[in-house]
Motif scaffolding. Sequence first.
Motif, PDB file in Angstrom:
ATOM      1  N   ASN A 194       0.807  -1.213   0.000  1.00 59.42           N
ATOM      2  CA  ASN A 194       0.000   0.000   0.000  1.00 59.42           C
ATOM      3  C   ASN A 194       0.845   1.270   0.000  1.00 59.42           C
ATOM      4  O   ASN A 194       0.506   2.270  -0.648  1.00 59.42           O
ATOM      5  CB  ASN A 194      -0.955   0.018   1.188  1.00 59.42           C
ATOM      6  CG  ASN A 194      -2.357   0.413   0.779  1.00 59.42           C
ATOM      7  OD1 ASN A 194      -3.293  -0.361   0.933  1.00 59.42           O
ATOM      8  ND2 ASN A 194      -2.527   1.603   0.221  1.00 59.42           N
ATOM      9  N   LEU A 195       1.971   1.252   0.688  1.00 55.43           N
ATOM     10  CA  LEU A 195       2.840   2.420   0.683  1.00 55.43           C
ATOM     11  C   LEU A 195       3.457   2.637  -0.693  1.00 55.43           C
ATOM     12  O   LEU A 195       3.631   3.786  -1.134  1.00 55.43           O
ATOM     13  CB  LEU A 195       3.919   2.276   1.753  1.00 55.43           C
ATOM     14  CG  LEU A 195       3.423   2.367   3.211  1.00 55.43           C
ATOM     15  CD1 LEU A 195       4.546   2.009   4.178  1.00 55.43           C
ATOM     16  CD2 LEU A 195       2.861   3.748   3.524  1.00 55.43           C
ATOM     17  N   VAL A 196       3.771   1.554  -1.396  1.00 52.13           N
ATOM     18  CA  VAL A 196       4.253   1.690  -2.777  1.00 52.13           C
ATOM     19  C   VAL A 196       3.184   2.345  -3.641  1.00 52.13           C
ATOM     20  O   VAL A 196       3.477   3.242  -4.444  1.00 52.13           O
ATOM     21  CB  VAL A 196       4.661   0.322  -3.356  1.00 52.13           C
ATOM     22  CG1 VAL A 196       4.908   0.421  -4.862  1.00 52.13           C
ATOM     23  CG2 VAL A 196       5.914  -0.198  -2.671  1.00 52.13           C
TER      24      VAL A 196
ATOM     25  N   LEU B 214       1.750  10.506  -3.361  1.00 53.28           N
ATOM     26  CA  LEU B 214       1.263  10.807  -2.018  1.00 53.28           C
ATOM     27  C   LEU B 214       2.272  10.445  -0.935  1.00 53.28           C
ATOM     28  O   LEU B 214       1.908  10.343   0.242  1.00 53.28           O
ATOM     29  CB  LEU B 214      -0.072  10.085  -1.775  1.00 53.28           C
ATOM     30  CG  LEU B 214      -1.221  10.537  -2.683  1.00 53.28           C
ATOM     31  CD1 LEU B 214      -2.464   9.694  -2.433  1.00 53.28           C
ATOM     32  CD2 LEU B 214      -1.524  12.016  -2.471  1.00 53.28           C
ATOM     33  N   GLY B 215       3.525  10.270  -1.321  1.00 52.89           N
ATOM     34  CA  GLY B 215       4.556  10.026  -0.322  1.00 52.89           C
ATOM     35  C   GLY B 215       4.702  11.179   0.657  1.00 52.89           C
ATOM     36  O   GLY B 215       5.196  10.998   1.783  1.00 52.89           O
TER      37      GLY B 215
ATOM     38  N   ALA C 151       9.443   6.176 -10.292  1.00 58.98           N
ATOM     39  CA  ALA C 151      10.788   6.152 -10.866  1.00 58.98           C
ATOM     40  C   ALA C 151      11.825   6.545  -9.817  1.00 58.98           C
ATOM     41  O   ALA C 151      12.898   5.937  -9.725  1.00 58.98           O
ATOM     42  CB  ALA C 151      10.861   7.078 -12.078  1.00 58.98           C
ATOM     43  N   ARG C 152      11.510   7.552  -9.014  1.00 65.11           N
ATOM     44  CA  ARG C 152      12.430   7.955  -7.947  1.00 65.11           C
ATOM     45  C   ARG C 152      12.578   6.851  -6.918  1.00 65.11           C
ATOM     46  O   ARG C 152      13.677   6.615  -6.398  1.00 65.11           O
ATOM     47  CB  ARG C 152      11.913   9.224  -7.277  1.00 65.11           C
ATOM     48  CG  ARG C 152      11.968  10.462  -8.159  1.00 65.11           C
ATOM     49  CD  ARG C 152      11.260  11.627  -7.488  1.00 65.11           C
ATOM     50  NE  ARG C 152      11.156  12.778  -8.392  1.00 65.11           N
ATOM     51  CZ  ARG C 152      10.425  13.857  -8.128  1.00 65.11           C
ATOM     52  NH1 ARG C 152       9.736  13.936  -6.998  1.00 65.11           N
ATOM     53  NH2 ARG C 152      10.377  14.852  -8.999  1.00 65.11           N
ATOM     54  N   LEU C 153      11.479   6.167  -6.628  1.00 61.54           N
ATOM     55  CA  LEU C 153      11.530   5.064  -5.670  1.00 61.54           C
ATOM     56  C   LEU C 153      12.403   3.935  -6.195  1.00 61.54           C
ATOM     57  O   LEU C 153      13.231   3.372  -5.472  1.00 61.54           O
ATOM     58  CB  LEU C 153      10.113   4.570  -5.382  1.00 61.54           C
ATOM     59  CG  LEU C 153       9.971   3.394  -4.403  1.00 61.54           C
ATOM     60  CD1 LEU C 153      10.566   3.750  -3.057  1.00 61.54           C
ATOM     61  CD2 LEU C 153       8.508   3.001  -4.278  1.00 61.54           C
TER      62      LEU C 153
END
Length: 346
Positions: free
Chosen positions: A287-289, A296-297, A338-340
């Motif tokens: 869910n955090l991904v 929404l990070g 992409a940043r993740l």
Amino acid sequence: MENEFLLADMVAAARSNIVDPERITLVGDDRQPRFELFHAASSLCSQKVRAVLFETGLSYRSNDMLILSHMDGSRLIPAEHYDPSYVRLRMLGAGDAGGKLVSGYSGVTSVASEGFDPCVVPLLIDYEAGLVIADSKRICLYLSEVQGAAGNLLPTGTAALTEVLRQMSIVDKIPNGALLYGFHPDTDLRPDEMKDMMGTVYDLKVMVLEKMIAENADDADLVRAYRAKIAKETGGKAVSRDPDFQRATRGRAADLLHHLDADVAAGSLPYANGGDVTLADIFWGVNLVRLAYLGLGSLWDDHRNVARYFAALKDRPSLRREAIGASERSLPPSIYLARLEAAVAN
């Protein structure tokens, strides 16, 4: 199910509706696996189940379905999980999932609180037990119980197990449907391609469902299932651009993350501190991904415990493959995802 041959025939019929045979594969070493999964790469609930299957090492037949209807010129192409063969199969699992069909829309996808949606994924078949199991939470619990101590996703202590189940129920209440489909009036950071898709998604869903009703008018159970789905989707469309609803939805998500921060600080999720992974961690990780993908990070910018918990989760191979990787392959490109991915690679 009493007749294993009937079950096999129903599964085969649902599988035959998948247009591209390359989306039907075997995962794991067993060439005749006990389990078969109907799912979608982009589906949040499917990602939870696949991550659990990854963690347990259980083999299964994978049926990766296309779950968005679309227009090909003037021709309406239905989503594969709306096909009557799949809906009939899924309805076999309705009783164990509570039986009550969905009748409206809240933005939450939990079967426990919203009712049974007959036209979604995932769906698990256990040939050995003759069972059809719907709802990602029930599927993940079932797979963990089947695997037992070898899977190690459910703690043995009563207090620890109770906390894992509580955390899973919290994740189940996140309004993921509304966050994905809804147009926030202030800051909508979804990819532009995603916003374009969501502009017509409800109309296409209802068009397909009405077509299915017309083509299966003599099957009362199917008609009832499709009408329940129409009630949910028309409800979703009604609030998809409602400013108050969308602000409240994001507010609920932010509130749940606030409580997650406190739970991590209190040691309720030991994986954050180097402990064993559990189903609660898999649920939160997926869910955090998804929240990160949607931009929404920032909801946990002020929650350092959530941030360090996510930092541990995103490096776990099951989540890298079945949440981050699957989202990258199946959803419109997101600069936040992409940043993740770049952070994981480094």
